[in-house]
Motif scaffolding. Sequence first.
Motif, PDB file in Angstrom:
ATOM      1  N   ARG A 132      13.388   4.333   7.966  1.00 50.64           N
ATOM      2  CA  ARG A 132      12.729   4.672   6.712  1.00 50.64           C
ATOM      3  C   ARG A 132      11.216   4.763   6.866  1.00 50.64           C
ATOM      4  NH1 ARG A 132      16.296   0.406   3.351  1.00 50.64           N
ATOM      5  NH2 ARG A 132      18.204   1.639   3.231  1.00 50.64           N
ATOM      6  N   THR A 133      10.637   5.749   6.185  1.00 47.30           N
ATOM      7  CA  THR A 133       9.182   5.880   6.125  1.00 47.30           C
ATOM      8  C   THR A 133       8.647   4.983   5.018  1.00 47.30           C
ATOM      9  OG1 THR A 133       9.219   7.688   4.509  1.00 47.30           O
ATOM     10  CG2 THR A 133       9.382   8.284   6.850  1.00 47.30           C
ATOM     11  N   LEU A 134       7.335   4.812   4.997  1.00 52.18           N
ATOM     12  CA  LEU A 134       6.733   4.000   3.944  1.00 52.18           C
ATOM     13  C   LEU A 134       7.032   4.585   2.575  1.00 52.18           C
ATOM     14  CD1 LEU A 134       3.385   2.190   3.965  1.00 52.18           C
ATOM     15  CD2 LEU A 134       3.899   3.667   2.034  1.00 52.18           C
ATOM     16  N   ARG A 135       7.017   5.904   2.467  1.00 50.31           N
ATOM     17  CA  ARG A 135       7.311   6.524   1.169  1.00 50.31           C
ATOM     18  C   ARG A 135       8.731   6.203   0.723  1.00 50.31           C
ATOM     19  NH1 ARG A 135       9.843  10.410  -1.445  1.00 50.31           N
ATOM     20  NH2 ARG A 135       8.799  11.429  -3.197  1.00 50.31           N
ATOM     21  N   GLU A 136       9.678   6.215   1.646  1.00 52.17           N
ATOM     22  CA  GLU A 136      11.062   5.929   1.279  1.00 52.17           C
ATOM     23  C   GLU A 136      11.226   4.477   0.830  1.00 52.17           C
ATOM     24  OE1 GLU A 136      13.426   9.165   4.063  1.00 52.17           O
ATOM     25  OE2 GLU A 136      12.880   7.224   4.923  1.00 52.17           O
ATOM     26  N   TRP A 137      10.537   3.557   1.505  1.00 55.14           N
ATOM     27  CA  TRP A 137      10.555   2.175   1.038  1.00 55.14           C
ATOM     28  C   TRP A 137       9.929   2.084  -0.356  1.00 55.14           C
ATOM     29  CZ3 TRP A 137      13.709  -1.165   2.765  1.00 55.14           C
ATOM     30  CH2 TRP A 137      14.017  -1.300   4.123  1.00 55.14           C
ATOM     31  N   ALA A 138       8.870   2.862  -0.592  1.00 52.45           N
ATOM     32  CA  ALA A 138       8.215   2.843  -1.898  1.00 52.45           C
ATOM     33  C   ALA A 138       9.147   3.348  -2.990  1.00 52.45           C
ATOM     34  CB  ALA A 138       6.938   3.682  -1.852  1.00 52.45           C
TER      35      ALA A 138
ATOM     36  N   LEU B  20       6.075  -1.858   8.006  1.00 49.04           N
ATOM     37  CA  LEU B  20       5.189  -0.971   7.261  1.00 49.04           C
ATOM     38  C   LEU B  20       3.827  -0.875   7.946  1.00 49.04           C
ATOM     39  CD1 LEU B  20       5.848  -2.585   3.752  1.00 49.04           C
ATOM     40  CD2 LEU B  20       7.039  -0.595   4.720  1.00 49.04           C
ATOM     41  N   THR B  21       3.270   0.318   7.931  1.00 51.49           N
ATOM     42  CA  THR B  21       1.912   0.546   8.425  1.00 51.49           C
ATOM     43  C   THR B  21       1.155   1.338   7.375  1.00 51.49           C
ATOM     44  OG1 THR B  21       2.644   0.591  10.735  1.00 51.49           O
ATOM     45  CG2 THR B  21       0.481   1.522  10.252  1.00 51.49           C
ATOM     46  N   GLY B  22       0.023   0.820   6.944  1.00 50.89           N
ATOM     47  CA  GLY B  22      -0.769   1.501   5.937  1.00 50.89           C
ATOM     48  C   GLY B  22      -2.024   0.711   5.626  1.00 50.89           C
ATOM     49  N   PHE B  23      -2.766   1.162   4.614  1.00 51.16           N
ATOM     50  CA  PHE B  23      -3.988   0.456   4.237  1.00 51.16           C
ATOM     51  C   PHE B  23      -3.716  -0.445   3.037  1.00 51.16           C
ATOM     52  CE2 PHE B  23      -4.153   4.722   2.333  1.00 51.16           C
ATOM     53  CZ  PHE B  23      -4.323   4.435   0.986  1.00 51.16           C
ATOM     54  N   VAL B  24      -4.544  -1.465   2.908  1.00 53.84           N
ATOM     55  CA  VAL B  24      -4.342  -2.495   1.891  1.00 53.84           C
ATOM     56  C   VAL B  24      -5.004  -2.101   0.576  1.00 53.84           C
ATOM     57  CG1 VAL B  24      -4.837  -4.901   1.275  1.00 53.84           C
ATOM     58  CG2 VAL B  24      -4.159  -4.314   3.617  1.00 53.84           C
TER      59      VAL B  24
ATOM     60  N   VAL C 130      -0.511 -10.364  -4.712  1.00 53.73           N
ATOM     61  CA  VAL C 130       0.192  -9.144  -4.295  1.00 53.73           C
ATOM     62  C   VAL C 130      -0.802  -8.068  -3.872  1.00 53.73           C
ATOM     63  CG1 VAL C 130       1.786  -7.310  -4.996  1.00 53.73           C
ATOM     64  CG2 VAL C 130       2.118  -9.642  -5.855  1.00 53.73           C
ATOM     65  N   PHE C 131      -0.523  -7.449  -2.740  1.00 55.29           N
ATOM     66  CA  PHE C 131      -1.239  -6.240  -2.348  1.00 55.29           C
ATOM     67  C   PHE C 131      -0.209  -5.199  -1.958  1.00 55.29           C
ATOM     68  CE2 PHE C 131      -0.854  -8.580   1.661  1.00 55.29           C
ATOM     69  CZ  PHE C 131      -0.477  -7.596   2.576  1.00 55.29           C
ATOM     70  N   LEU C 132      -0.643  -3.956  -1.881  1.00 53.07           N
ATOM     71  CA  LEU C 132       0.244  -2.868  -1.494  1.00 53.07           C
ATOM     72  C   LEU C 132      -0.157  -2.327  -0.138  1.00 53.07           C
ATOM     73  CD1 LEU C 132      -0.301  -2.426  -4.865  1.00 53.07           C
ATOM     74  CD2 LEU C 132       1.701  -1.015  -4.424  1.00 53.07           C
ATOM     75  N   VAL C 133       0.824  -2.081   0.701  1.00 56.85           N
ATOM     76  CA  VAL C 133       0.606  -1.334   1.937  1.00 56.85           C
ATOM     77  C   VAL C 133       0.815   0.126   1.560  1.00 56.85           C
ATOM     78  CG1 VAL C 133       1.382  -0.910   4.288  1.00 56.85           C
ATOM     79  CG2 VAL C 133       1.382  -3.237   3.375  1.00 56.85           C
ATOM     80  N   ALA C 134      -0.244   0.903   1.606  1.00 55.89           N
ATOM     81  CA  ALA C 134      -0.223   2.243   1.029  1.00 55.89           C
ATOM     82  C   ALA C 134      -0.580   3.323   2.041  1.00 55.89           C
ATOM     83  CB  ALA C 134      -1.185   2.313  -0.159  1.00 55.89           C
ATOM     84  N   ARG C 135      -0.142   4.523   1.728  1.00 53.20           N
ATOM     85  CA  ARG C 135      -0.543   5.728   2.462  1.00 53.20           C
ATOM     86  C   ARG C 135      -0.525   6.887   1.478  1.00 53.20           C
ATOM     87  NH1 ARG C 135       1.905   5.320   8.608  1.00 53.20           N
ATOM     88  NH2 ARG C 135       0.292   6.835   9.046  1.00 53.20           N
TER      89      ARG C 135
ATOM     90  N   GLY D  69       2.773   3.179  -2.261  1.00 52.40           N
ATOM     91  CA  GLY D  69       2.621   1.881  -1.620  1.00 52.40           C
ATOM     92  C   GLY D  69       3.800   0.970  -1.862  1.00 52.40           C
ATOM     93  N   VAL D  70       3.926  -0.025  -0.994  1.00 46.10           N
ATOM     94  CA  VAL D  70       5.001  -1.016  -1.077  1.00 46.10           C
ATOM     95  C   VAL D  70       4.369  -2.372  -1.363  1.00 46.10           C
ATOM     96  CG1 VAL D  70       6.870  -2.152   0.170  1.00 46.10           C
ATOM     97  CG2 VAL D  70       6.442   0.299   0.513  1.00 46.10           C
ATOM     98  N   PRO D  71       4.855  -3.111  -2.384  1.00 44.51           N
ATOM     99  CA  PRO D  71       4.250  -4.391  -2.733  1.00 44.51           C
ATOM    100  C   PRO D  71       4.576  -5.491  -1.724  1.00 44.51           C
ATOM    101  CG  PRO D  71       6.189  -4.007  -4.078  1.00 44.51           C
ATOM    102  CD  PRO D  71       5.970  -2.748  -3.277  1.00 44.51           C
ATOM    103  N   VAL D  72       3.545  -6.256  -1.372  1.00 41.39           N
ATOM    104  CA  VAL D  72       3.682  -7.369  -0.426  1.00 41.39           C
ATOM    105  C   VAL D  72       3.150  -8.630  -1.104  1.00 41.39           C
ATOM    106  CG1 VAL D  72       3.008  -8.273   1.832  1.00 41.39           C
ATOM    107  CG2 VAL D  72       3.394  -5.812   1.529  1.00 41.39           C
ATOM    108  N   TYR D  73       3.935  -9.709  -1.044  1.00 38.77           N
ATOM    109  CA  TYR D  73       3.539 -10.950  -1.708  1.00 38.77           C
ATOM    110  C   TYR D  73       3.032 -11.959  -0.680  1.00 38.77           C
ATOM    111  CZ  TYR D  73       3.616 -14.915  -4.945  1.00 38.77           C
ATOM    112  OH  TYR D  73       3.263 -15.983  -5.730  1.00 38.77           O
TER     113      TYR D  73
END
Length: 229
Positions: free
Chosen positions: A116-122, A140-144, A154-159, A173-177
């Motif tokens: 899965r890509t980050l978008r698919e997880w999102a 996940l790989t992306g910016f905070v 909570v922050f999001l790993v986003a692209r 983005g995907v939420p990270v706790y």
Amino acid sequence: MGWYIHPRSVSFSTIMATLGCLGVVCAVGVQRAHRRESPSRVRQARSRWSVRVRKTLAPTCFTAVGVAALLILPPATLTTERAAERVLAPSEGAGFGSAAADGEAARIAGSADAERTLREWAVLARQPEASSVLGRTATLTGFVVADEESPDQVFLVARYVITCCAVDAQPVGVPVYVDGWHAQVAAGDWVELTGVFTTNPDVGGRWAAVVIPDRIVKVEVPEEPYVVE
């Protein structure tokens, strides 16, 4: 150039830029040919030529210079500040909140976690119920980007997702706790993390499920920072 336009448009854009440059060269060659004619014919031709130059040559030169700048100058990614301004809420982002996204979520739910890509997880993380992601392991790989509602936990790993070019880029983005995550990373940092989706510890939070990371590593901006569809 791939950072500014979709990969499928690179060949077409390059060909058109080349044709534009050839047009400029041909125009200059025709102008020099006129100079070898008689003085009277040169004056008449020069008058007509001046009109044509103003209508065609200048725009062509500007276009050629612009394309050359895209090819020569180092590209810059879209800013993380812009993503923060867009407020990556559960119902927002590239194609979210639509019937098509709901159908896509059903398709993605049956795929392997590692594929899965980050978008698919999102897409899955934005579903009203967390059942489709609970217990799943995501890398996940992306910016905070700080979550607007729970910025300390909570922050999001986003692209950015690009459909055509950078103009239509949409942040996802995907939420990270991580309680007190500011002590480990800062907004705008590029990170790679692995974790498991669990029910959001913040019962009243807007995210039904969040990733609890096992590890968080700061990384450099990847060669391809966008998710291209």
